[in-house]
Write a protein that holds these residues in place. Structure first.
Motif, short mmCIF file in Angstrom:
data_model
loop_
_atom_site.label_atom_id
_atom_site.label_comp_id
_atom_site.label_asym_id
_atom_site.label_seq_id
_atom_site.Cartn_x
_atom_site.Cartn_y
_atom_site.Cartn_z
N HIS A 127 -23.40 64.69 2.05
CA HIS A 127 -23.25 64.75 0.60
C HIS A 127 -22.22 63.73 0.14
O HIS A 127 -21.31 63.37 0.90
CB HIS A 127 -22.90 66.16 0.11
CG HIS A 127 -21.58 66.69 0.57
ND1 HIS A 127 -20.39 66.42 -0.07
CD2 HIS A 127 -21.25 67.50 1.61
CE1 HIS A 127 -19.40 67.04 0.54
NE2 HIS A 127 -19.89 67.71 1.58
N ASP B 51 -13.94 65.52 3.69
CA ASP B 51 -15.16 66.21 3.20
C ASP B 51 -15.73 65.43 2.03
O ASP B 51 -15.41 65.72 0.89
CB ASP B 51 -14.78 67.65 2.81
CG ASP B 51 -16.00 68.49 2.50
OD1 ASP B 51 -17.13 68.04 2.75
OD2 ASP B 51 -15.83 69.61 2.00
N GLU C 205 -23.59 69.11 -3.33
CA GLU C 205 -23.38 70.10 -2.26
C GLU C 205 -22.23 71.04 -2.58
O GLU C 205 -22.28 72.23 -2.29
CB GLU C 205 -23.11 69.39 -0.93
CG GLU C 205 -23.25 70.30 0.30
CD GLU C 205 -22.02 71.13 0.61
OE1 GLU C 205 -22.15 72.14 1.32
OE2 GLU C 205 -20.91 70.78 0.15
N GLU C 206 -21.19 70.49 -3.19
CA GLU C 206 -19.98 71.30 -3.42
C GLU C 206 -20.18 72.35 -4.51
O GLU C 206 -19.31 73.20 -4.71
CB GLU C 206 -18.78 70.38 -3.75
CG GLU C 206 -18.39 69.43 -2.63
CD GLU C 206 -17.81 70.13 -1.39
OE1 GLU C 206 -17.80 71.38 -1.36
OE2 GLU C 206 -17.38 69.43 -0.47
N GLU D 186 -21.14 67.39 7.98
CA GLU D 186 -19.98 68.07 7.41
C GLU D 186 -18.80 67.93 8.37
O GLU D 186 -18.98 67.69 9.55
CB GLU D 186 -20.30 69.56 7.20
CG GLU D 186 -21.17 69.85 6.00
CD GLU D 186 -20.47 69.63 4.66
OE1 GLU D 186 -19.23 69.47 4.65
OE2 GLU D 186 -21.16 69.61 3.63
N PRO D 187 -17.58 68.11 7.84
CA PRO D 187 -16.42 68.10 8.74
C PRO D 187 -16.56 69.17 9.81
O PRO D 187 -17.17 70.20 9.58
CB PRO D 187 -15.25 68.44 7.81
CG PRO D 187 -15.71 68.13 6.44
CD PRO D 187 -17.19 68.32 6.44
ZN LIG Z 1 -18.71 69.05 2.62
#
Ligand SMILES: [Zn+2]
Length: 392
Positions: free
Chosen positions: A97, A128, A162-163, A187-188
């Motif tokens: 994202h 992120d 995404e967030e 993702e992280p």
């Molecule tokens: Zn993320």
């Protein structure tokens, strides 16, 4: 054919280039659902990916353009998803994202910075997940520089919402997951750089109650208190959640009524649910979405505001085993774990497509003021990604 160790050695020569690129992507701020900024960022990202990608698309959404990049596999052109569905394209899907949780302007107060240790990078979105996007660019660049190519067609989907739960991006991920051989989430990672092989699902549901208003002193019996009904419903739901394994329920907001001497005719609550398995998900959603009124004349209604399915952890995930073994050849240790938070890979994991997430560079502090990530980890993850795509 490129040896994994050769890819890692090469990646480590690109520290300065990576820092410059990372700073560029972090400086272009991308709060969720900001169409103007998403467009500027998407153009910049596309310019970087264009060096290696065979095709780039910018599918539009209500929060601005998303991005999809395609790479051909060795000897196999990357097919587009079929409009009628069902085709086995056998591609590897990378899920990412571009949006961050930070308001525009944060960068002025907290600019991209490389710490004195020469490795720790700070700034809004470094972890992120702008670092992950840089890692993908580098991975593809490493392959092309060594004359190698991905074994299978590769698709990268970068959503811009995404967030906020991917209200639009989820459709895009689902569409490109169709026929995928494997899904890698960028993702992280978990603390210590661990990959995610399961994620709890989450849902947000609004529960509304309609009652009947009346004078609380003279005609109380004529009324039906929406607030009393809501409180009873919430208490019952809390008990249900407590009785289910790996379930969590949080009443995030509650509103209703007008004044103390009036029986309230309306009340509502926003309820957050988390669940680790499909069984718990089903039981919890049923309880919240199909409530039975305690008071005969109270009317209950629900609305699902967002929903991500549970991706149950499978410790024997073969895709994860492959990545761990490959990391081993690079001298890297890669622990595995399950995440309490949800993301776009919940969908592919829940569909049963081999999925691993957390492939972004190591760091910590996502969504917070002390968000940071590691440059050396980014270089390692890029090499790992390149080696995986080349051999898998
Ligand atoms: Zn993320």
């Amino acid at each position: 054919m490129a040896e994994p160790t050769e890819l890692l050695a090469l990646a480590r020569m690109f520290g300065d280039t990576v820092l410059e690129r990372w700073e560029r992507l972090v400086s272009l701020e991308t709060p969720s659902a900001d169409a103007g900024r998403a467009a500027v960022f998407g153009k910049e990202l596309a310019a970087g990916l264009a060096a290696t990608a065979d095709r780039i698309e910018h599918p539009s959404g209500p929060g601005g353009d998303h991005l999809v990049a395609y790479w051909n596999g060795r000897g196999t052109p990357s097919p587009s998803p079929s409009p009628d569905g069902g085709s086995r394209t056998g591609h590897t899907l990378l899920v990412a994202h571009s949006d961050t949780v930070f308001e525009a302007g944060t960068i002025a107060r907290r600019p991209f910075t490389l710490d004195e240790d020469g490795d720790t990078v700070t700034g809004p979105g470094v972890f992120d997940m702008k670092g992950s996007l840089v890692a993908v660019e580098l991975a593809m660049d490493l392959l092309s520089r060594t004359g190698a190519a991905p074994r299978r067609p590769v698709r990268l989907v970068v959503v811009n919402d995404e967030e906020i739960g991917s209200p639009d991006g989820a459709r895009l991920v689902a569409r490109h997951a169709e026929g995928a051989h494997a899904v890698l989430g960028l993702e992280p990672p978990l603390p210590g750089g661990a990959l995610k092989i399961g994620r709890r699902g989450v849902a947000r549901i609004r529960l509304s109650v309609r009652g009947v208003s009346a004078h609380a002193g003279l005609d109380a019996a004529l009324g039906v208190s929406a607030i009393d009904e809501l409180v009873d419903q919430l208490a019952s739901l809390r008990a249900t959640a407590a009785s289910l394994p790996d379930a969590a329920l949080n009443v995030g907001t509650i509103t209703g009524g007008t004044r103390a001497n009036v029986v309230a005719d309306h009340a509502q609550a926003e309820i957050g649910l988390r669940y680790a398995t499909p069984e718990t998900e089903q039981a919890l959603l049923k309880a919240v979405l199909e409530p039975t009124p305690v008071r005969e004349r109270a009317a209950l209604s629900t609305r699902t505001l967002s929903h991500r399915p549970a991706w149950a952890m499978d410790p024997a995930n073969p895709l994860a085993a492959e990545l761990v073994a490959l990391a081993g050849t690079l001298g890297l240790e890669l622990p595995l774990g399950s995440s309490g938070g949800a993301g776009d890979t919940n969908l592919t994991g829940a569909l049963g497509i081999p999925t691993v997430d957390g492939l972004g560079p190591a760091g910590a502090g996502a969504h917070g003021e002390d968000e940071h990530a590691s440059l050396s980890s980014l270089l390692e993850r890029a090499a790992l990604l390149a080696a995986f795509l080349e051999s898998h």
